[in-house]
Design a protein around this motif. Sequence first.
Motif, PDB file in Angstrom:
ATOM      1  N   VAL A   1       5.931  -6.595   2.176  1.00 26.55           N
ATOM      2  CA  VAL A   1       5.562  -5.193   2.419  1.00 26.55           C
ATOM      3  C   VAL A   1       4.184  -5.134   3.077  1.00 26.55           C
ATOM      4  O   VAL A   1       3.965  -4.362   4.018  1.00 26.55           O
ATOM      5  N   GLU A   2       3.259  -5.976   2.624  1.00 26.56           N
ATOM      6  CA  GLU A   2       1.916  -5.996   3.203  1.00 26.56           C
ATOM      7  C   GLU A   2       1.936  -6.483   4.652  1.00 26.56           C
ATOM      8  O   GLU A   2       1.184  -5.979   5.483  1.00 26.56           O
ATOM      9  N   LYS A   3       2.806  -7.439   4.979  1.00 26.43           N
ATOM     10  CA  LYS A   3       2.939  -7.906   6.365  1.00 26.43           C
ATOM     11  C   LYS A   3       3.391  -6.772   7.275  1.00 26.43           C
ATOM     12  O   LYS A   3       3.054  -6.745   8.461  1.00 26.43           O
ATOM     13  N   ALA A   4       4.162  -5.843   6.708  1.00 25.68           N
ATOM     14  CA  ALA A   4       4.649  -4.700   7.491  1.00 25.68           C
ATOM     15  C   ALA A   4       3.579  -3.606   7.609  1.00 25.68           C
ATOM     16  O   ALA A   4       3.781  -2.623   8.300  1.00 25.68           O
ATOM     17  N   GLY A   5       2.439  -3.776   6.913  1.00 27.20           N
ATOM     18  CA  GLY A   5       1.344  -2.814   7.024  1.00 27.20           C
ATOM     19  C   GLY A   5       1.266  -1.810   5.894  1.00 27.20           C
ATOM     20  O   GLY A   5       0.564  -0.800   6.015  1.00 27.20           O
ATOM     21  N   PHE A   6       1.958  -2.060   4.802  1.00 29.75           N
ATOM     22  CA  PHE A   6       1.968  -1.140   3.666  1.00 29.75           C
ATOM     23  C   PHE A   6       1.492  -1.851   2.407  1.00 29.75           C
ATOM     24  O   PHE A   6       1.323  -3.065   2.405  1.00 29.75           O
ATOM     25  N   LYS A   7       1.300  -1.102   1.354  1.00 32.99           N
ATOM     26  CA  LYS A   7       0.909  -1.675   0.069  1.00 32.99           C
ATOM     27  C   LYS A   7       2.062  -1.546  -0.913  1.00 32.99           C
ATOM     28  O   LYS A   7       2.813  -0.576  -0.858  1.00 32.99           O
ATOM     29  N   ALA A   8       2.156  -2.511  -1.826  1.00 31.00           N
ATOM     30  CA  ALA A   8       3.170  -2.482  -2.876  1.00 31.00           C
ATOM     31  C   ALA A   8       2.556  -3.075  -4.145  1.00 31.00           C
ATOM     32  O   ALA A   8       2.006  -4.172  -4.099  1.00 31.00           O
ATOM     33  N   GLU A   9       2.631  -2.325  -5.214  1.00 30.57           N
ATOM     34  CA  GLU A   9       2.142  -2.796  -6.509  1.00 30.57           C
ATOM     35  C   GLU A   9       3.305  -2.812  -7.502  1.00 30.57           C
ATOM     36  O   GLU A   9       3.997  -1.794  -7.664  1.00 30.57           O
ATOM     37  N   PRO A  10       3.525  -3.931  -8.183  1.00 28.00           N
ATOM     38  CA  PRO A  10       4.618  -3.999  -9.161  1.00 28.00           C
ATOM     39  C   PRO A  10       4.409  -2.966 -10.262  1.00 28.00           C
ATOM     40  O   PRO A  10       3.288  -2.715 -10.698  1.00 28.00           O
ATOM     41  N   ILE A  11       5.504  -2.363 -10.687  1.00 30.76           N
ATOM     42  CA  ILE A  11       5.488  -1.446 -11.820  1.00 30.76           C
ATOM     43  C   ILE A  11       5.967  -2.257 -13.022  1.00 30.76           C
ATOM     44  O   ILE A  11       7.098  -2.753 -13.027  1.00 30.76           O
TER      45      ILE A  11
END
Length: 73
Positions: free
Chosen positions: A60-70
């Motif tokens: 997701v970060e490579k695509a330019g977004f952020k992702a945090e596990p829930i």
Amino acid sequence: METLNFKTTIKCGGCVATVTPFLNDIEQLDGWNVDTNSPDKILTVQTTDNRIGDVVKKAVEKAGFKAEPIPRP
């Protein structure tokens, strides 16, 4: 089958289209979906390997977004 959820910055259909090739390249994913109507823009992934959280986050970060596990309750 395991389900992992992530809070993301993926906001619209165009954002989903941008992240699609990055997530589709992860072999351990059996499917995924982003709820862009949710305030937290929840990415849900189905996998047979619950250890791939970091792989999903990095994709997701490579695509330019952020992702945090829930965390699971």
